[in-house]
Design an enzyme around this catalytic site. Structure first.
Site, PDB file in Angstrom:
ATOM      1  CE1 TYR A  60      -3.050   3.078   1.029  1.00 15.35           C
ATOM      2  CE2 TYR A  60      -1.868   3.143   3.019  1.00 15.35           C
ATOM      3  CZ  TYR A  60      -2.627   3.757   2.342  1.00 15.35           C
ATOM      4  OH  TYR A  60      -3.294   4.994   2.584  1.00 15.35           O
TER       5      TYR A  60
ATOM      6  CE  LYS B  23      -3.250   6.053  -1.052  1.00 15.19           C
ATOM      7  NZ  LYS B  23      -3.838   7.251  -1.041  1.00 15.19           N
TER       8      LYS B  23
HETATM    9  N1  UFG Z   1      -3.948  -2.415  16.687  1.00 19.78           N
HETATM   10  C1  UFG Z   1      -4.136  -2.941  17.770  1.00 19.78           C
HETATM   11  N2  UFG Z   1      -5.340  -3.698  17.852  1.00 19.78           N
HETATM   12  C2  UFG Z   1      -6.205  -3.771  16.746  1.00 19.78           C
HETATM   13  C3  UFG Z   1      -6.119  -2.605  15.741  1.00 19.78           C
HETATM   14  C4  UFG Z   1      -4.679  -1.766  15.678  1.00 19.78           C
HETATM   15  O1  UFG Z   1      -3.430  -3.141  18.734  1.00 19.78           O
HETATM   16  O2  UFG Z   1      -7.316  -4.303  16.717  1.00 19.78           O
HETATM   17  C5  UFG Z   1      -2.671  -1.229  16.895  1.00 19.78           C
HETATM   18  C6  UFG Z   1      -1.723  -1.579  15.671  1.00 19.78           C
HETATM   19  O3  UFG Z   1      -0.807  -2.659  15.878  1.00 19.78           O
HETATM   20  C7  UFG Z   1      -1.032  -0.249  15.808  1.00 19.78           C
HETATM   21  C8  UFG Z   1      -1.831   0.676  15.979  1.00 19.78           C
HETATM   22  O4  UFG Z   1      -2.999  -0.074  16.972  1.00 19.78           O
HETATM   23  O5  UFG Z   1       0.159  -0.004  16.436  1.00 19.78           O
HETATM   24  C9  UFG Z   1      -2.649   1.367  15.228  1.00 19.78           C
HETATM   25  O6  UFG Z   1      -3.168   0.547  14.289  1.00 19.78           O
HETATM   26  P1  UFG Z   1      -4.053   0.990  12.771  1.00 19.78           P
HETATM   27  O7  UFG Z   1      -4.509  -0.396  12.056  1.00 19.78           O
HETATM   28  O8  UFG Z   1      -5.257   1.811  13.494  1.00 19.78           O
HETATM   29  O9  UFG Z   1      -3.260   2.144  12.010  1.00 19.78           O
HETATM   30  P2  UFG Z   1      -1.836   1.803  11.506  1.00 19.78           P
HETATM   31  O10 UFG Z   1      -0.976   2.691  12.347  1.00 19.78           O
HETATM   32  O11 UFG Z   1      -1.487   0.355  11.236  1.00 19.78           O
HETATM   33  O12 UFG Z   1      -2.272   2.489   9.868  1.00 19.78           O
HETATM   34  C10 UFG Z   1      -2.376   3.639   9.656  1.00 19.78           C
HETATM   35  C11 UFG Z   1      -3.340   3.910   8.669  1.00 19.78           C
HETATM   36  C12 UFG Z   1      -2.603   3.134   7.470  1.00 19.78           C
HETATM   37  C13 UFG Z   1      -1.404   3.768   6.970  1.00 19.78           C
HETATM   38  C14 UFG Z   1      -0.395   3.651   8.249  1.00 19.78           C
HETATM   39  C15 UFG Z   1       0.919   4.406   8.199  1.00 19.78           C
HETATM   40  O13 UFG Z   1      -4.625   3.363   9.034  1.00 19.78           O
HETATM   41  O14 UFG Z   1      -3.572   3.589   6.119  1.00 19.78           O
HETATM   42  O15 UFG Z   1      -0.845   4.501   9.505  1.00 19.78           O
HETATM   43  O16 UFG Z   1       1.798   3.479   8.863  1.00 19.78           O
HETATM   44  F1  UFG Z   1      -0.717   3.366   6.019  1.00 19.78           F
END
Ligand code: UFG
Length: 330
Positions: A141, A145
């Site tokens: 992804y 981008k």
């Molecule tokens: N997390 C949990 N449990 C869950 C979901 C998430 O512990 O059920 C944690 C993840 O491990 C992470 C944090 O919460 O540490 C945030 O996770 P998200 O999935 O909400 O978001 P991300 O940081 O993984 O992703 C976001 C955007 C993406 C983007 C990314 C950039 O949603 O589109 O940041 O790194 F690509």
């Protein structure tokens, strides 16, 4: 001015359309509704169900609507899915943007604000992250981008197309009107997943990894309110209209919160004892992602207004608790 918003029926796109309309712009939305919702489109925007890969449909929209500028959100955006189905991401994100830029060049439209991501950096070199830091995406992804940003940069050299790429950190929250908010299926983002517990949609939230080198062992992220992101898009458009050169900007609050801190805040905001369990780390998660948004503040004059985690979670809770089925019929 008439602004085309491809992907304007999605989460950040729909909030940006609300902001554009509040600011007096004439808005046209093109969305294939693959992940977006027609009900998320502001009633004053003109809506076309169209896929940006469909050059004929897009050419017709540009000609009929006399488009002056574009704010581009139309892309697939799930990190996990991009790792199992990379070609979908190349087709939709790179193929779609290629077609959109071709039509823009043909029609002489030379300004585009682009929805990029912190995933363009991959594992950060340092915290807070600057726009000039290393970009080595660790997922497909983020790679698409970053390639879309590069595509625009070459189009600037060849065709004088001016772009701003906005690299968001963790978008969250909902519009203050209560009309629109976040609705993904499946939902994977932390805050809406946590709020599914008090909504009775899941038993508990799973914390992905408690052995990171952070203050409580869980991952640190920079949570930024979607309305602040929407305002930044309008400022980035105005910057281009004012003759600004193509550039890249981080958008975040510059403050990091751990997963456990987010859960704790959600408990106090909702008044529910949200149960949490822990599991292994999720593949590809960097320990910390926190933005330096100094450049956006300095060059665009952007200032995030919702910098308290309580306020951000409260706005998400207001939306989710009043729309437990998202945009589906109640
Ligand atoms: N997390 C949990 N449990 C869950 C979901 C998430 O512990 O059920 C944690 C993840 O491990 C992470 C944090 O919460 O540490 C945030 O996770 P998200 O999935 O909400 O978001 P991300 O940081 O993984 O992703 C976001 C955007 C993406 C983007 C990314 C950039 O949603 O589109 O940041 O790194 F690509």
């Amino acid at each position: 001015m008439t602004i085309l918003v491809p992907g304007g029926a999605g989460y950040i796109g729909s909030h940006t359309v609300y902001e554009l309309i509040d600011r007096g712009y004439d808005v046209v939305v093109a969305d294939n509704l693959q992940t977006g919702f027609e009900r998320a489109v502001h009633p004053s925007a003109r809506f076309y169900k169209a896929d940006i890969r469909d050059r004929a449909a897009m050419t017709e929209i540009f000609q009929k609507e006399k488009i002056d500028g574009v704010i581009h959100f139309a892309a697939s955006s799930q990190v996990g899915e991009s790792m199992t189905d990379p070609l979908k991401y190349y087709d939709n994100n790179l193929g779609g943007t290629t077609a959109l830029l071709e039509v823009m060049v043909e029609q002489g439209v030379k300004k585009i604000v682009f929805s990029s991501t912190a995933a363009a950096y991959g594992e950060p070199e340092r915290i807070p992250i600057l726009e000039s830091d290393r970009t080595e995406p660790t997922n497909c992804y983020g790679d698409t981008k970053l390639a879309m940003e590069r595509m625009m940069s070459w189009c600037d050299r060849a065709h004088g197309l001016k772009y701003t790429a906005l690299r968001y950190f963790n978008a969250c929250g909902a519009h203050e009107s209560g009309e629109i908010g976040e609705a993904h299926d499946p939902e994977t983002h932390l805050i809406p997943v946590i709020l599914q517990v008090p909504l009775g949609k899941r038993e508990s939230v799973t914390v992905f990894g408690e052995d990171y080198d952070t203050r409580d062992g869980t991952c640190v992220r920079d949570y930024i309110h979607v309305t602040d992101l929407a305002k930044a898009h309008v400022l980035a458009l105005e910057y281009l209209v004012g003759g600004g050169s193509s550039d890249v900007f981080n958008l975040g609050n510059g403050v990091g919160f751990t997963v456990n801190e987010v859960i704790k805040t959600a408990r106090s905001v909702t008044g529910h004892a949200i149960a949490a369990t822990s599991s292994e780390r999720r593949a590809g998660d960097p320990a910390q992602l926190v933005a330096s948004s100094a450049k956006a503040k300095q060059v665009l004059g952007w200032k995030p207004e919702h910098d308290s985690l309580e306020e951000i979670i409260a706005s998400a809770w207001k939306w989710h608790s009043s729309h437990p089925k998202g945009f589906e019929e109640e």
